[in-house]
Design an enzyme around this catalytic site. Structure first.
Site, PDB file in Angstrom:
ATOM      1  N   CYS A 284      -8.391  27.537  12.573  1.00  0.00           N
ATOM      2  CA  CYS A 284      -9.168  26.703  13.340  1.00  0.00           C
ATOM      3  C   CYS A 284      -8.939  26.830  14.773  1.00  0.00           C
ATOM      4  O   CYS A 284      -9.344  27.977  15.389  1.00  0.00           O
ATOM      5  CB  CYS A 284      -9.411  25.478  12.682  1.00  0.00           C
ATOM      6  SG  CYS A 284     -10.983  24.496  13.089  1.00  0.00           S
TER       7      CYS A 284
ATOM      8  N   SER B 179       0.912  -1.132   0.046  1.00  0.00           N
ATOM      9  CA  SER B 179      -0.048   0.011   0.061  1.00  0.00           C
ATOM     10  C   SER B 179       0.919   1.358  -0.179  1.00  0.00           C
ATOM     11  O   SER B 179       2.120   1.040   0.051  1.00  0.00           O
ATOM     12  CB  SER B 179      -0.841  -0.042   1.101  1.00  0.00           C
ATOM     13  OG  SER B 179      -0.203  -0.154   2.491  1.00  0.00           O
ATOM     14  N   SER B 180       0.144   2.443  -0.124  1.00  0.00           N
ATOM     15  CA  SER B 180       0.862   3.701  -0.184  1.00  0.00           C
ATOM     16  C   SER B 180       1.993   3.944  -1.213  1.00  0.00           C
ATOM     17  O   SER B 180       3.017   4.377  -1.001  1.00  0.00           O
ATOM     18  CB  SER B 180       1.575   3.880   1.297  1.00  0.00           C
ATOM     19  OG  SER B 180       0.831   3.900   2.315  1.00  0.00           O
ATOM     20  N   LEU B 181       1.652   3.341  -2.261  1.00  0.00           N
ATOM     21  CA  LEU B 181       2.493   3.495  -3.396  1.00  0.00           C
ATOM     22  C   LEU B 181       2.308   4.967  -4.028  1.00  0.00           C
ATOM     23  O   LEU B 181       3.207   5.260  -5.108  1.00  0.00           O
ATOM     24  CB  LEU B 181       2.238   2.399  -4.612  1.00  0.00           C
ATOM     25  CG  LEU B 181       2.885   1.119  -4.217  1.00  0.00           C
ATOM     26  CD1 LEU B 181       2.413   0.009  -5.296  1.00  0.00           C
ATOM     27  CD2 LEU B 181       4.295   1.117  -4.281  1.00  0.00           C
TER      28      LEU B 181
ATOM     29  N   HIS C 208     -10.585  26.713   7.127  1.00  0.00           N
ATOM     30  CA  HIS C 208      -9.083  26.166   6.647  1.00  0.00           C
ATOM     31  C   HIS C 208      -8.848  26.589   5.292  1.00  0.00           C
ATOM     32  O   HIS C 208      -9.297  25.842   4.346  1.00  0.00           O
ATOM     33  CB  HIS C 208      -9.529  24.552   6.667  1.00  0.00           C
ATOM     34  CG  HIS C 208      -9.497  24.074   7.844  1.00  0.00           C
ATOM     35  ND1 HIS C 208      -8.597  23.434   8.606  1.00  0.00           N
ATOM     36  CD2 HIS C 208     -10.744  23.911   8.751  1.00  0.00           C
ATOM     37  CE1 HIS C 208      -8.692  23.002   9.646  1.00  0.00           C
ATOM     38  NE2 HIS C 208     -10.250  23.400   9.980  1.00  0.00           N
TER      39      HIS C 208
ATOM     40  N   GLU D 111      -6.146  26.190   3.608  1.00  0.00           N
ATOM     41  CA  GLU D 111      -5.437  25.233   3.094  1.00  0.00           C
ATOM     42  C   GLU D 111      -5.959  24.462   2.081  1.00  0.00           C
ATOM     43  O   GLU D 111      -5.382  23.864   0.997  1.00  0.00           O
ATOM     44  CB  GLU D 111      -4.682  24.274   4.102  1.00  0.00           C
ATOM     45  CG  GLU D 111      -5.453  23.483   4.606  1.00  0.00           C
ATOM     46  CD  GLU D 111      -5.947  23.823   6.040  1.00  0.00           C
ATOM     47  OE1 GLU D 111      -6.395  23.071   7.221  1.00  0.00           O
ATOM     48  OE2 GLU D 111      -6.091  25.057   6.220  1.00  0.00           O
TER      49      GLU D 111
ATOM     50  N   GLY E 262      -6.207  27.020  15.885  1.00  0.00           N
ATOM     51  CA  GLY E 262      -5.183  28.188  16.021  1.00  0.00           C
ATOM     52  C   GLY E 262      -5.802  29.610  16.142  1.00  0.00           C
ATOM     53  O   GLY E 262      -5.291  30.404  16.728  1.00  0.00           O
ATOM     54  N   LEU E 263      -7.122  29.706  15.851  1.00  0.00           N
ATOM     55  CA  LEU E 263      -7.828  30.910  16.029  1.00  0.00           C
ATOM     56  C   LEU E 263      -8.232  30.895  17.458  1.00  0.00           C
ATOM     57  O   LEU E 263      -8.106  31.730  18.460  1.00  0.00           O
ATOM     58  CB  LEU E 263      -8.939  31.090  15.178  1.00  0.00           C
ATOM     59  CG  LEU E 263      -9.914  32.122  15.742  1.00  0.00           C
ATOM     60  CD1 LEU E 263     -10.125  33.002  14.244  1.00  0.00           C
ATOM     61  CD2 LEU E 263     -11.168  31.861  16.068  1.00  0.00           C
TER      62      LEU E 263
ATOM     63  N   THR F 158      11.429  -7.954 -10.918  1.00  0.00           N
ATOM     64  CA  THR F 158      10.224  -7.951 -11.555  1.00  0.00           C
ATOM     65  C   THR F 158       9.129  -8.736 -10.988  1.00  0.00           C
ATOM     66  O   THR F 158       7.894  -8.778 -11.043  1.00  0.00           O
ATOM     67  CB  THR F 158      10.045  -8.038 -12.948  1.00  0.00           C
ATOM     68  OG1 THR F 158      10.551  -9.451 -13.242  1.00  0.00           O
ATOM     69  CG2 THR F 158      11.020  -6.922 -13.536  1.00  0.00           C
TER      70      THR F 158
ATOM     71  N   THR G 149       5.637  -7.662  -9.280  1.00  0.00           N
ATOM     72  CA  THR G 149       4.819  -7.135 -10.200  1.00  0.00           C
ATOM     73  C   THR G 149       4.047  -8.455 -10.837  1.00  0.00           C
ATOM     74  O   THR G 149       2.778  -8.304 -11.011  1.00  0.00           O
ATOM     75  CB  THR G 149       5.520  -6.171 -11.140  1.00  0.00           C
ATOM     76  OG1 THR G 149       5.934  -4.982 -10.485  1.00  0.00           O
ATOM     77  CG2 THR G 149       4.579  -5.828 -12.291  1.00  0.00           C
TER      78      THR G 149
ATOM     79  N   ILE H 157      -1.618  10.241  -6.210  1.00  0.00           N
ATOM     80  CA  ILE H 157      -0.559  11.080  -6.829  1.00  0.00           C
ATOM     81  C   ILE H 157      -0.470  10.739  -8.433  1.00  0.00           C
ATOM     82  O   ILE H 157      -0.744  11.618  -9.387  1.00  0.00           O
ATOM     83  CB  ILE H 157       0.761  11.141  -6.340  1.00  0.00           C
ATOM     84  CG1 ILE H 157       0.830  11.708  -4.911  1.00  0.00           C
ATOM     85  CG2 ILE H 157       1.412  11.910  -7.274  1.00  0.00           C
ATOM     86  CD1 ILE H 157       0.603  13.178  -4.764  1.00  0.00           C
TER      87      ILE H 157
END
Length: 542
Positions: A378, A13-15, A514, A516, A380-381, A187, A190, A19
């Site tokens: 958030c 996982s997390s390949l 937020h 961001e 932070g305020l 390989t 795969t 993205i």
């Protein structure tokens, strides 16, 4: 008619499926196509809203108020399409819908099963989420072979059969590990991953092979032979210095051309000049600043994914390398504010729960008293208001009712009533469920003339996304204003405090929303750009 690209992952996982999907979508968009992306999560939670950031990372909030997977943040940063609640759904959401139909009697007394009822609901949601897009990329979470993913994979297999191979294809991400002792890439993982896919009736059309080293032509030829994939459709994707260079890397290997040919799409060539400009600016900064980010989830930086990227975007726009010093707010409380020395600006992000709050309050005081540029988001305020109330406005025990329900000066309290973006009144109380009960999604905010935030945005009315259950207590706002705190932004109906600033400070802005979530590498975000400029000015004045 919409074409579908189903994106799966194998080996581990997390390949980076998110993205890779977003980068491919960016290329197709650059060719003039209308593109959207869906994320299908196999876990049984209805949504990630109540999951710990340590378990799941950031919860990304969409314009329409859905609490979704952080991959949707990647999607919005790479393409112009705005994500909605339809772009992300989970096993829990699917089962919830099917069980509700069963209780209503929609299945006419039939036996409710994974096939066809669960798979039909998954297919319905995929088609609905794709809408009128030319191409919809559908990322399936987890790894091929996981029990949890099977209903999703079966549903996509059925959907490909239904729409035909000219309208659907499978893109499979795998890991090609480099064995240092042998000095070569392997390989076999795969090959086994594709074998696992084929055992459940799926044949990948494209393989994207992740590796930390380059994959030579002979290895690609070998992978193509053993996996029954066309050699030119075996795409090598090495680790990149910048994720924003990946669209160019995939385009250079002709990935978009393979897809356009397969689907018979008529479109122009890809114009990736905007992405090239982003990568060039990121690689060649003219300035450098150090910003302290003081939070409570520093062991897992994915909890602040959009925030980290937003600072990076602001740096790119200002031709500035932004170094982020990650500081645990509990350490500030235990070891003191010396941990903050030497930074050019300070940011306190959002969070839930009491742990680390006093450290954040000490951080705010340090920034305020030492005239260091401060951005609070958030929570932070809220800690900025608590700090100001305690140390400037004379309310010594000021606190939030989230942390101290018996405070004599509850400057922050639970929002029991507010208007949503459509003007409809929403109500909550202490007994409300935790899931989906917050003030969520895009809301209008009116900025005060002459304020720092008004100068940053360059307009009087803005729209930003929210995710919070607590808000500044309006009854105590007059006392805070008398003591010098400026309310620089109000909700659309003028009832809720959205932005505060400290007047006798070079740059002190705290917002309840937020920002961001709306920052992108190509367009940046005015608030973060202003923050980085303030950090630059502070660095130059040292």
């Amino acid at each position: 008619m919409t074409r579908y690209i189903f994106v799966t992952g194998g080996v581990v996982s997390s390949l980076g499926k998110g993205i890779a999907s977003a980068s491919l979508a960016a290329i197709l968009e650059a060719r003039g196509l209308k593109v959207t992306i869906l994320k299908l999560d196999p876990y049984i939670n209805v949504d990630p809203g109540t999951m710990s950031p340590f378990q799941h990372g950031e919860v990304f909030v969409t314009e329409d108020g859905a609490e979704t997977d952080l991959d949707l943040g990647h999607y919005e940063r790479f393409i112009r399409t705005t994500m909605t609640k339809r772009n992300n759904f989970t096993t829990g959401r699917v089962y919830e819908t099917v069980l509700r139909k069963e209780r209503r009697g929609d299945y006419l007394g039939g036996t409710v099963q994974v096939i066809p009822h669960i798979t039909d609901e998954i297919k319905r949601r995929i088609v609905e989420g794709a809408g009128d897009a030319d191409v919809a990329l559908v990322e399936i979470g987890g790894t091929v072979g996981d029990i949890e993913s099977l209903p999703f994979l079966e549903a996509t297999r059925q959907l490909k059969v239904e729409v035909g191979s000219r309208r659907a294809l499978f893109m499979h991400l795998t890991l090609v590990p480099y064995i240092a002792t042998a000095g070569e890439v392997k390989t076999k993982p795969t090959q086994h991953s594709v074998k696992e896919m084929r055992s459940i009736g799926l044949q990948p059309d494209i393989l994207v092979c992740r590796s930390e080293h380059s994959i030579d032509q002979s290895s690609r030829r070998k992978i193509a032979l053993f996996t029954n994939v066309e050699e030119r459709a075996v795409i090598a994707l090495e680790d990149a210095k910048s994720i924003y260079s990946i669209p160019m890397m995939l385009h250079a290997q002709g990935l978009d051309e393979i897809i356009v040919e397969r689907f018979g799409l008529e479109c122009g060539p890809a114009d990736l000049s905007e992405w090239q400009s982003v990568v060039d600016n990121e690689a060649n900064p003219e300035h450098e600043v150090t910003i302290a980010m003081v939070g409570k989830y520093m062991e897992l930086l994915d909890a602040y994914k959009s925030l980290i990227e937003a600072l990076k975007h602001a740096g790119i726009r200002n031709k500035t390398k932004v170094n982020i010093r990650y500081i645990d707010s509990e350490q500030v409380y235990q070891q003191g504010v010396d941990l903050l020395k030497g930074v050019d600006a300070i940011l306190v992000p959002g969070g839930f729960g009491e742990r680390g709050v006093e450290g954040k309050i000490q951080t705010v005081r340090y920034a305020r008293e030492n005239k260091i540029p401060y951005l609070g988001i958030c929570l932070g305020l809220q800690v900025a208001v608590i700090e100001y109330a305690r140390h400037v406005a004379g309310m010594e025990d000021a606190h939030s009712t989230e942390f101290n329900p018996k405070s004599a000066h509850p400057v922050v309290g639970l929002i029991t009533e507010w208007q949503d973006a459509s003007g409809k009144t929403e109500q909550r109380d202490e007994a409300s469920d935790l899931g989906g009960t917050m003030r969520l999604g895009a809301q209008e905010c009116k900025l005060v003339d002459g304020s720092t935030v008004r100068e940053c945005y360059g307009k009087a009315i803005i729209e930003e996304r929210h995710r919070h259950r607590y808000e500044v207590n309006g009854n105590l706002v007059p006392r805070l204003e008398e003591a010098g705190l400026q309310v620089a932004g109000w909700s659309q109906d003028g009832s809720l405090v959205e932005v505060v600033e400290v007047k006798d400070h070079p740059w002190f802005v705290a917002c309840q929303f937020h920002p961001e979530f709306k920052s992108t590498p190509r367009d940046g975000h005015p608030l973060f750009e202003g923050f980085v400029r303030a950090a630059l000015e502070n660095a130059g004045g040292k």
